[in-house]
Design a protein around this motif. Sequence first.
Motif, PDB file in Angstrom:
ATOM      1  N   TYR A  93       0.831  -1.201   0.000  1.00 49.19           N
ATOM      2  CA  TYR A  93       0.000   0.000   0.000  1.00 49.19           C
ATOM      3  C   TYR A  93       0.866   1.251   0.000  1.00 49.19           C
ATOM      4  O   TYR A  93       0.633   2.193  -0.772  1.00 49.19           O
ATOM      5  N   ASP A  96       2.750   1.594  -3.264  1.00 50.26           N
ATOM      6  CA  ASP A  96       1.793   1.963  -4.300  1.00 50.26           C
ATOM      7  C   ASP A  96       1.493   3.455  -4.259  1.00 50.26           C
ATOM      8  O   ASP A  96       1.261   4.081  -5.295  1.00 50.26           O
ATOM      9  N   HIS A 131       4.481  -4.797  -8.896  1.00 54.67           N
ATOM     10  CA  HIS A 131       3.717  -5.996  -8.579  1.00 54.67           C
ATOM     11  C   HIS A 131       4.546  -7.269  -8.692  1.00 54.67           C
ATOM     12  O   HIS A 131       4.160  -8.302  -8.141  1.00 54.67           O
ATOM     13  N   TYR A 232      -2.555  -8.362  -2.032  1.00 51.36           N
ATOM     14  CA  TYR A 232      -2.787  -6.935  -2.296  1.00 51.36           C
ATOM     15  C   TYR A 232      -2.710  -6.656  -3.798  1.00 51.36           C
ATOM     16  O   TYR A 232      -3.554  -5.943  -4.353  1.00 51.36           O
ATOM     17  N   GLU A 236      -5.912  -5.284  -5.798  1.00 54.72           N
ATOM     18  CA  GLU A 236      -5.772  -3.876  -6.189  1.00 54.72           C
ATOM     19  C   GLU A 236      -5.609  -3.692  -7.697  1.00 54.72           C
ATOM     20  O   GLU A 236      -6.034  -2.683  -8.238  1.00 54.72           O
ATOM     21  N   GLU A 237      -5.020  -4.689  -8.378  1.00 49.06           N
ATOM     22  CA  GLU A 237      -4.695  -4.480  -9.772  1.00 49.06           C
ATOM     23  C   GLU A 237      -5.189  -5.583 -10.704  1.00 49.06           C
ATOM     24  O   GLU A 237      -5.970  -5.334 -11.613  1.00 49.06           O
TER      25      GLU A 237
END
Length: 270
Positions: A93, A96, A131, A232, A236-237
């Motif tokens: 987080y 990011d 990532h 995550y 998130e992606e």
Amino acid sequence: MITALENFNPVVQALFATLFTWGVTALGAAGVFLTREVNRRLLDTLLGFASGVMIAASFWSLLAPAIEMSTGLGIPGWIPAVIGFLFGGAFLYLVDRLLPHLHVREPLSAAEGIKTSWQRSVLLVLAITLHNFPEGLAVGVAFGAAASGIPEATIAGAVALAIGIGLQNFPEGLAVSAPLRREGVSRWKSFLMGQASGLVEPIAGVLGAAAVFFIQPILPYALAFAAGAMIYVCVEELIPEAQRGEHSDMATIGLMLGFAVMMALDVALG
């Protein structure tokens, strides 16, 4: 292959494994030499597959061994798992929010992280690089754990994880190179930037293996940390990107298949 790997130091094992996962990223990026436009239905299915692999790997290859190890050490199994998992998500987080990057199919104005004047192509590569870090870390930690002598962690399980991560890296490499090619970037430059997104994996793999091999008490936390970071990334992606278009059903099927493949690999080899 597994027997041959056992003759090497765990850091070297992790390096070999993450060079393989980076190689599959490069193979995916090489898709731009075959076509200028990648079928959206296929790409969404592959991104769903990648999500399924990462979700399955997070539990079968990382969280489950972390819980078993903690119990064997006399620690309540959920404590390292929960702490490591949440810290892994929190780490991604923060990165990011700080690292400048741009998600696929987003306009340049939607770039995240600290504002810069960097080109769109650079921001796209940084997004996938961000990532790929937890994936390389997960493989490295798995090999470091296997070398620690703890029964719950094996070379075979680490190899299964590396194969699974490699499989899901194929669409990630393509997801970088294909948009660049579609925007008019040359085939070679699109390929080079696509494969470059996976170069962080050998670095993360070596760091992860070295950390847990030389500081064994952090092992359960490190496994859970890698799991949290990968989950995550998925939520998130990868999953939103795969579900964004008109082929959400194929993305879901891809996720189910990816989960099944990774689960089978881990149970069969681990």
